[in-house]
Design a protein around this motif. Structure first.
Motif, PDB file in Angstrom:
ATOM      1  N   UNK A 128       0.830  -1.208   0.000  1.00 23.16           N
ATOM      2  CA  UNK A 128       0.000   0.000   0.000  1.00 23.16           C
ATOM      3  C   UNK A 128       0.862   1.255   0.000  1.00 23.16           C
ATOM      4  N   UNK A 129       1.927   1.252   0.809  1.00 21.40           N
ATOM      5  CA  UNK A 129       2.814   2.418   0.853  1.00 21.40           C
ATOM      6  C   UNK A 129       3.516   2.628  -0.490  1.00 21.40           C
ATOM      7  N   UNK A 130       3.908   1.511  -1.125  1.00 18.79           N
ATOM      8  CA  UNK A 130       4.589   1.623  -2.418  1.00 18.79           C
ATOM      9  C   UNK A 130       3.659   2.210  -3.485  1.00 18.79           C
ATOM     10  N   UNK A 131       2.400   1.803  -3.436  1.00 17.62           N
ATOM     11  CA  UNK A 131       1.438   2.242  -4.453  1.00 17.62           C
ATOM     12  C   UNK A 131       0.750   3.549  -4.104  1.00 17.62           C
ATOM     13  N   UNK A 132       0.932   4.023  -2.872  1.00 15.25           N
ATOM     14  CA  UNK A 132       0.296   5.271  -2.467  1.00 15.25           C
ATOM     15  C   UNK A 132      -1.196   5.121  -2.225  1.00 15.25           C
ATOM     16  N   UNK A 133      -1.615   3.948  -1.739  1.00 16.16           N
ATOM     17  CA  UNK A 133      -3.020   3.703  -1.431  1.00 16.16           C
ATOM     18  C   UNK A 133      -3.100   3.115  -0.031  1.00 16.16           C
ATOM     19  N   UNK A 134      -4.295   2.893   0.460  1.00 16.19           N
ATOM     20  CA  UNK A 134      -4.456   2.363   1.810  1.00 16.19           C
ATOM     21  C   UNK A 134      -4.330   0.845   1.810  1.00 16.19           C
ATOM     22  N   UNK A 135      -3.930   0.314   2.985  1.00 17.42           N
ATOM     23  CA  UNK A 135      -3.826  -1.141   3.121  1.00 17.42           C
ATOM     24  C   UNK A 135      -5.193  -1.801   2.959  1.00 17.42           C
ATOM     25  N   UNK A 136      -6.246  -1.113   3.412  1.00 18.30           N
ATOM     26  CA  UNK A 136      -7.589  -1.679   3.267  1.00 18.30           C
ATOM     27  C   UNK A 136      -7.978  -1.791   1.797  1.00 18.30           C
ATOM     28  N   UNK A 137      -7.515  -0.843   0.969  1.00 16.97           N
ATOM     29  CA  UNK A 137      -7.816  -0.894  -0.456  1.00 16.97           C
ATOM     30  C   UNK A 137      -7.083  -2.058  -1.118  1.00 16.97           C
ATOM     31  N   UNK A 138      -5.827  -2.304  -0.700  1.00 14.21           N
ATOM     32  CA  UNK A 138      -5.089  -3.459  -1.205  1.00 14.21           C
ATOM     33  C   UNK A 138      -5.850  -4.743  -0.862  1.00 14.21           C
ATOM     34  N   UNK A 139      -6.359  -4.794   0.370  1.00 21.22           N
ATOM     35  CA  UNK A 139      -7.117  -5.969   0.797  1.00 21.22           C
ATOM     36  C   UNK A 139      -8.372  -6.167  -0.063  1.00 21.22           C
ATOM     37  N   UNK A 140      -9.072  -5.065  -0.366  1.00 20.73           N
ATOM     38  CA  UNK A 140     -10.265  -5.156  -1.204  1.00 20.73           C
ATOM     39  C   UNK A 140      -9.912  -5.610  -2.608  1.00 20.73           C
ATOM     40  N   UNK A 141      -8.782  -5.101  -3.145  1.00 19.54           N
ATOM     41  CA  UNK A 141      -8.343  -5.509  -4.478  1.00 19.54           C
ATOM     42  C   UNK A 141      -8.017  -6.999  -4.507  1.00 19.54           C
ATOM     43  N   UNK A 142      -7.301  -7.480  -3.478  1.00 18.28           N
ATOM     44  CA  UNK A 142      -6.901  -8.883  -3.463  1.00 18.28           C
ATOM     45  C   UNK A 142      -8.098  -9.819  -3.332  1.00 18.28           C
ATOM     46  N   UNK A 143      -9.171  -9.325  -2.731  1.00 17.38           N
ATOM     47  CA  UNK A 143     -10.361 -10.147  -2.569  1.00 17.38           C
ATOM     48  C   UNK A 143     -11.391  -9.913  -3.663  1.00 17.38           C
ATOM     49  N   UNK A 144     -10.967  -9.192  -4.727  1.00 20.96           N
ATOM     50  CA  UNK A 144     -11.850  -8.903  -5.862  1.00 20.96           C
ATOM     51  C   UNK A 144     -13.135  -8.192  -5.442  1.00 20.96           C
ATOM     52  N   UNK A 145     -13.039  -7.417  -4.351  1.00 19.59           N
ATOM     53  CA  UNK A 145     -14.184  -6.632  -3.918  1.00 19.59           C
ATOM     54  C   UNK A 145     -14.147  -5.227  -4.518  1.00 19.59           C
ATOM     55  N   UNK A 146     -13.067  -4.903  -5.170  1.00 16.78           N
ATOM     56  CA  UNK A 146     -12.950  -3.648  -5.909  1.00 16.78           C
ATOM     57  C   UNK A 146     -12.217  -3.933  -7.210  1.00 16.78           C
ATOM     58  N   UNK A 147     -12.614  -3.232  -8.257  1.00 15.63           N
ATOM     59  CA  UNK A 147     -11.878  -3.324  -9.521  1.00 15.63           C
ATOM     60  C   UNK A 147     -10.703  -2.365  -9.467  1.00 15.63           C
ATOM     61  N   UNK A 148      -9.661  -2.708 -10.203  1.00 11.83           N
ATOM     62  CA  UNK A 148      -8.454  -1.883 -10.159  1.00 11.83           C
ATOM     63  C   UNK A 148      -8.610  -0.684 -11.096  1.00 11.83           C
ATOM     64  N   UNK A 149      -8.094   0.456 -10.666  1.00 14.24           N
ATOM     65  CA  UNK A 149      -8.152   1.664 -11.492  1.00 14.24           C
ATOM     66  C   UNK A 149      -6.944   1.730 -12.413  1.00 14.24           C
ATOM     67  N   UNK A 150      -7.042   2.559 -13.428  1.00 16.51           N
ATOM     68  CA  UNK A 150      -5.913   2.737 -14.362  1.00 16.51           C
ATOM     69  C   UNK A 150      -4.706   3.293 -13.627  1.00 16.51           C
TER      70      UNK A 150
END
Length: 464
Positions: free
Chosen positions: A25-47
């Motif tokens: 999350x720190x490397x990508x500049x996003x929150x750890x919770x967002x990484x968790x949502x992405x990994x669980x396919x609960x959010x689609x990835x943005x460009x």
């Protein structure tokens, strides 16, 4: 715009680098919770996140966005219909969760089941020649088409730009193709006598820059063969890139894939996507009429219908089977997740086998698999080119099928009630079909370990 989910790929990338979700999350500049949502396919990835992944981790976005969830889900559903899993059928939500949270475990299960199936085949059919083994070029090419859901966007775009000056009238297509090959590629086309091309329908002499077409080919197939050659000669670079992306290890499979991709291109040129889809909907998939409208064969129209899988403009998801008089499946195309499409065709209760009794006539049928899934299937014979009088009745049979919920869109189902129609019980093949009382059974099911009852004779010798 289609949403892109990268959960399993993102988790694998993070674990390979031994990072926590917080570190990523720190490397990508996003929150750890967002990484968790992405990994669980609960959010689609943005460009923006995809671009950051490319910059920080040096990965190709296409590798991350190459979502094979659909094909793996279909494979798991087919795998779990094997009778060895009877009584332990996870629902769709559980299967999807396993792919998201444990993709390697799901892949291992599929490998294990394939190995089991291979072992069963060897043990139960030592006297038979295996057809289309898992490592064959045909199986490898089929897997590529299935991974792409039987739709190749790049070939569709190339086909749309094929007739730069506008598509010629249907009657002029063959002449236009001959002129195109002559003027652009310096290749001449000549019709050859059957005696001069024994056993061949088309040959290309590269040294003489000459294409020979057998006079045994009818007019639609002559045009098809010329567009096929245009693909091989004019679009070689595009075909090369698609073959390279496929990553097949066997040069024989590469050659087979090139032929099938050229066939796809030829169909896309002769039956443009938007026009063909509109005609399919207007005629309720009257394949005879569609073939006439576009100057192609019945079989080619059926092939094309399986490729109508463009996002935002999808046709009915069909599967296609072609069967010879010996019951061998000689070709299959699959735009569905149905196990019948992927593994079926051998069941004698499927009317594609009996359609040889009524050549040229459509045979509609409602069928039901052992797991309760239902399909609408239409079957019809197709004629093959005939060279000599002793080679007459050279026919194959094709079957086009879809899930029963799509039957209302198919004209061949008109007058048939989905709710009251008789469902023909069928299976994948006798070796794994659990219908022990079937009077068409040719082999005992491998999971049926009941001893033979010598006091009873059932519908077959396996039902004692």
């Amino acid at each position: 715009m289609q949403k892109t989910f990268i959960g399993p790929q993102l988790r694998r990338l993070r674990q390979e680098r031994r990072e926590t979700q917080g570190a990523m999350a720190r490397t990508l500049g996003i929150s750890a919770s967002y990484v968790n949502l992405l990994e669980n396919n609960e959010r689609s990835v943005s460009v923006q996140v995809l671009l950051r992944l490319m910059e920080e981790y040096g990965v190709d976005w296409r590798d991350l966005a190459d979502d094979q969830t659909g094909s793996m889900l279909a494979d798991l559903r087919a795998c779990l219909q094997d009778p060895i899993f009877a009584g332990s059928q996870p629902d769709l939500a559980q299967l999807r969760a396993s792919i998201v949270h444990a993709p390697d475990l799901a892949a291992a299960l599929l490998r294990l089941h394939r190995a089991y199936g291979s072992a069963i085949d060897r043990l139960s059919a030592l006297s038979q020649t295996a057809t289309d083994p898992a490592g064959s070029p045909e199986a490898s090419v089929h897997a590529i088409f299935r991974r792409n859901r039987n739709h190749f966007r790049e070939l569709e775009l190339a086909a749309e730009g094929f007739w730069e000056g506008g598509r010629p009238d249907r009657d002029d297509v063959y002449a236009s193709l001959k002129a195109r090959l002559r003027d652009r590629m310096g290749v001449t086309v000549r019709l050859a006598r059957v005696e001069d091309m024994p056993g061949a329908l088309r040959t290309y002499d590269e040294a003489r820059r000459e294409i020979l077409l057998s006079e045994a080919l009818d007019h639609p197939n002559r045009s098809f063969q010329l567009v096929h050659m245009c693909a091989l000669l004019e679009r070689r670079g595009l075909l090369d890139s698609l073959i390279e992306r496929a990553g097949l290890a066997d040069p024989t499979a590469d050659s087979r894939l090139r032929v099938e991709l050229a066939n796809y291109f030829a169909a896309a040129v002769l039956m443009p996507y938007a026009a063909f889809l509109a005609e399919a909907r207007a005629t309720k998939y009257d394949f005879d009429l569609m073939a006439t409208r576009f100057g192609v064969s019945f079989e080619q129209a059926c092939h094309r219908a399986t490729t109508l899988q463009r996002e935002g403009a999808m046709g009915v998801p069909f599967f296609f089977l072609r069967i010879d008089k010996g019951g061998n499946v000689t070709k299959r195309f699959n735009a569905t997740e149905f196990p019948l499409a992927e593994y079926g065709g051998a069941c004698p209760r499927l009317d594609v086998h009996t359609s040889f009794r009524t050549p040229g006539r459509i045979v509609p049928q409602f069928v039901e698999m052992p797991d309760g899934s239902r399909f609408f299937v239409v079957s019809r014979t197709v004629d093959r080119p005939t060279w000599f009088r002793h080679a007459q009745d050279n026919r194959l049979a094709v079957a086009m099928g879809c899930a029963i919920e799509h039957a209302a869109q198919i004209g061949y189902a008109e007058g048939l009630s989905v709710t009251t129609a008789r469902m023909t019980p069928i299976g994948i093949n006798c070796r794994i079909c659990p219908r022990t009382g079937c009077d068409q059974r040719a082999h005992q099911a491998v999971i049926d370990t009941r001893p033979v009852d010598e006091r009873r004779r059932g519908a077959t010798r396996f039902d004692g």
